[in-house]
Design a protein around this motif. Sequence first.
Motif, mmCIF file in Angstrom:
data_model
loop_
_atom_site.group_PDB
_atom_site.id
_atom_site.type_symbol
_atom_site.label_atom_id
_atom_site.label_comp_id
_atom_site.label_asym_id
_atom_site.label_seq_id
_atom_site.Cartn_x
_atom_site.Cartn_y
_atom_site.Cartn_z
ATOM 1 N N SER A 230 -11.834 59.214 -21.233
ATOM 2 C CA SER A 230 -13.134 59.866 -20.844
ATOM 3 C C SER A 230 -13.204 60.552 -19.682
ATOM 4 O O SER A 230 -12.509 60.401 -18.767
ATOM 5 C CB SER A 230 -14.061 58.554 -20.825
ATOM 6 O OG SER A 230 -13.783 57.903 -19.714
ATOM 7 N N ALA A 231 -14.216 61.577 -19.489
ATOM 8 C CA ALA A 231 -14.205 62.663 -18.586
ATOM 9 C C ALA A 231 -15.724 62.733 -18.271
ATOM 10 O O ALA A 231 -16.496 62.871 -19.128
ATOM 11 C CB ALA A 231 -13.539 63.719 -18.571
ATOM 12 N N LEU A 232 -15.863 62.852 -16.891
ATOM 13 C CA LEU A 232 -17.521 63.276 -16.400
ATOM 14 C C LEU A 232 -17.094 64.697 -15.624
ATOM 15 O O LEU A 232 -16.560 64.636 -14.721
ATOM 16 C CB LEU A 232 -18.011 61.856 -15.500
ATOM 17 C CG LEU A 232 -19.329 62.036 -14.694
ATOM 18 C CD1 LEU A 232 -20.356 62.243 -15.887
ATOM 19 C CD2 LEU A 232 -19.364 61.124 -13.746
ATOM 20 N N ARG A 245 -14.668 71.738 -24.720
ATOM 21 C CA ARG A 245 -14.338 72.102 -26.086
ATOM 22 C C ARG A 245 -12.764 71.666 -26.491
ATOM 23 O O ARG A 245 -12.634 71.040 -27.331
ATOM 24 C CB ARG A 245 -14.396 73.546 -26.366
ATOM 25 C CG ARG A 245 -15.656 74.122 -26.828
ATOM 26 C CD ARG A 245 -15.696 75.366 -27.166
ATOM 27 N NE ARG A 245 -14.380 76.390 -26.863
ATOM 28 C CZ ARG A 245 -14.062 77.438 -27.588
ATOM 29 N NH1 ARG A 245 -14.697 77.947 -28.381
ATOM 30 N NH2 ARG A 245 -13.228 78.202 -26.748
ATOM 31 N N ARG A 246 -12.019 71.843 -25.411
ATOM 32 C CA ARG A 246 -10.684 71.381 -25.564
ATOM 33 C C ARG A 246 -10.561 69.810 -25.584
ATOM 34 O O ARG A 246 -9.681 69.160 -26.278
ATOM 35 C CB ARG A 246 -9.624 71.796 -24.228
ATOM 36 C CG ARG A 246 -9.822 73.522 -24.344
ATOM 37 C CD ARG A 246 -9.000 74.064 -22.852
ATOM 38 N NE ARG A 246 -7.626 73.646 -23.226
ATOM 39 C CZ ARG A 246 -6.646 74.651 -23.784
ATOM 40 N NH1 ARG A 246 -7.272 75.787 -24.094
ATOM 41 N NH2 ARG A 246 -5.543 74.292 -23.650
ATOM 42 N N LEU A 247 -11.328 69.160 -24.587
ATOM 43 C CA LEU A 247 -11.216 67.714 -24.228
ATOM 44 C C LEU A 247 -11.789 67.010 -25.399
ATOM 45 O O LEU A 247 -11.166 65.947 -26.251
ATOM 46 C CB LEU A 247 -11.895 67.299 -23.004
ATOM 47 C CG LEU A 247 -11.595 67.846 -21.842
ATOM 48 C CD1 LEU A 247 -12.559 67.156 -20.754
ATOM 49 C CD2 LEU A 247 -10.009 67.325 -21.583
ATOM 50 N N LEU A 248 -12.748 67.458 -26.294
ATOM 51 C CA LEU A 248 -13.298 67.010 -27.472
ATOM 52 C C LEU A 248 -12.430 67.137 -28.342
ATOM 53 O O LEU A 248 -12.257 66.170 -29.432
ATOM 54 C CB LEU A 248 -14.744 67.528 -27.502
ATOM 55 C CG LEU A 248 -15.723 67.189 -26.784
ATOM 56 C CD1 LEU A 248 -16.952 68.241 -26.840
ATOM 57 C CD2 LEU A 248 -16.409 65.799 -26.863
ATOM 58 N N SER A 249 -11.760 68.138 -28.773
ATOM 59 C CA SER A 249 -10.877 68.524 -29.726
ATOM 60 C C SER A 249 -9.540 67.457 -29.801
ATOM 61 O O SER A 249 -8.746 67.128 -30.434
ATOM 62 C CB SER A 249 -10.214 69.870 -29.860
ATOM 63 O OG SER A 249 -9.338 70.240 -28.578
ATOM 64 N N SER A 250 -9.417 66.938 -28.380
ATOM 65 C CA SER A 250 -8.248 65.829 -28.240
ATOM 66 C C SER A 250 -8.565 64.493 -28.222
ATOM 67 O O SER A 250 -7.935 63.670 -27.970
ATOM 68 C CB SER A 250 -7.604 66.099 -26.631
ATOM 69 O OG SER A 250 -7.289 67.214 -26.537
ATOM 70 N N ILE A 252 -11.164 62.969 -26.404
ATOM 71 C CA ILE A 252 -11.498 62.620 -25.225
ATOM 72 C C ILE A 252 -13.143 62.530 -25.252
ATOM 73 O O ILE A 252 -13.686 63.649 -25.536
ATOM 74 C CB ILE A 252 -11.070 63.321 -23.916
ATOM 75 C CG1 ILE A 252 -9.496 63.289 -23.897
ATOM 76 C CG2 ILE A 252 -11.831 63.031 -22.793
ATOM 77 C CD1 ILE A 252 -8.596 63.923 -22.877
ATOM 78 N N THR A 253 -13.865 61.483 -24.757
ATOM 79 C CA THR A 253 -15.178 61.414 -24.471
ATOM 80 C C THR A 253 -15.553 62.231 -23.365
ATOM 81 O O THR A 253 -15.118 62.042 -22.129
ATOM 82 C CB THR A 253 -15.705 59.802 -24.446
ATOM 83 O OG1 THR A 253 -15.212 59.104 -25.634
ATOM 84 C CG2 THR A 253 -17.201 59.965 -24.246
#
Length: 453
Positions: A230-232, A245-250, A252-253
């Motif tokens: 997860s990332a804030l 976009r990159r994190l969601l495709s991996s 990651i919340t």
Amino acid sequence: MKIVIVGDGKVGLALTARLSRAGHDVVVIDRDPRVLEESLQTYDVMVVQGNGACKSVLEEAGIDTADLLIAATSSDEINLLCCMVANKMANVHTIARVRSPEYAGQLNFLKDELGLSMTINPEMAAAREIDHLLQFPSFLKRDRFAKGRVEIVELKICADSPLRGKPLSQLYKLIRVKVLVCAVERRGMVYIPSGAFTLEEGDKISVTADSKDLVTLLKNLGLTTERTRSALIIGGSRIAYYLARRLLSSGITVKIIEQDITRCEELAALLPKATIINADGSRQDILRAEGITSTDAVVTLTDMDEENLIISMYATHVGVPKSITKINRAEYVDTFSDLGIDTVISPKDLCCTDIVRYVRAMENTTGGAVQTLHYIVEGKAEALEFVATSATRHLDEPLTQVPIKPNILLSCILRGGKTIIPQGSDCIRLGDTVIVVTTAEQTIRDLGDIFAG
């Protein structure tokens, strides 16, 4: 080389500093006479006031004798037009800064149709770098070489590190994986260490390792190998969009906190899988309410360096495992590194490094030209990738017999898909990929430049 830079903003000024320091003949074009005066007084460059997309202005700058034009104004369209006009006027390489997400999907088309040598997007580069760091949060920095097969990663020696107080000659015995410490930063100084160098608490070490050995390296050092879940993100900038976009495709919340309601609505439409919060991300009560204490990573991407630094310090204080801070002014880095601000990202510097790497590749060489260049240890050292050619001296000679200049270290040799962390009995052979680390004061343009004599 003669290089024309259009636009004397943050990126243009940083490029002027690096390229003029490297001995290139630099001409700067800008509309604002005040910023041109600053460049003229600070650096050994020529300046021209005017519109860089105007034929007469480019003629005054000497485009007909230039090797490269870099368009780095605040307008994507003007940058593209500058390059088009320059290509029509002269046989010159052209690089355009293109930042808008609207153009992101057609950069290859623009490059081919407009005859561009290269396009750069500082925000996209920053998002890519942050995503790369979040894959292994224990690393402060990661730089890839040889198409990703080798990495130079940065770690900090903490009080409980098994490497603290140990000479580097005992490195393999302690961690049981073949790596090489190629640079050490200690109290603002950078060292290219020998086997007798002893590590201390607080040292930041740059380690060369085969990419497949990174998990083993972390595990044997007792560091976490878990990836971010997860990332804030604080600030809804272009970087936040590209990163989300990159994190969601991996998988990651992602949660983004942004003050501007209009920007929140735009992000909500662009990123339906992310949580978008309209609030002031610099307020501690907001951060606590949005779960800062339970997130794996905090990334501060507001437009203010000071705000990013303070939020990251708070994130470290409340125990967030990983915080990444975007800054524009590099002078802050050393000041705040002792306060938990270890991982910083500068879009401007990432952009400049890509361009300097291209310039190095353009330069005439006697063989073994720079393939990849990274600035490490906050720009105080360089890691360069070469390919050994028939013109390279000392091929097939044991490294113990090869005269190498001071403050230069062969950190890795790649041969036929095999990664070699070099020892005295190893040698450089024709076709080898060689990674070299040196202090930033030494200019190395060719593999032959590392040899003494």
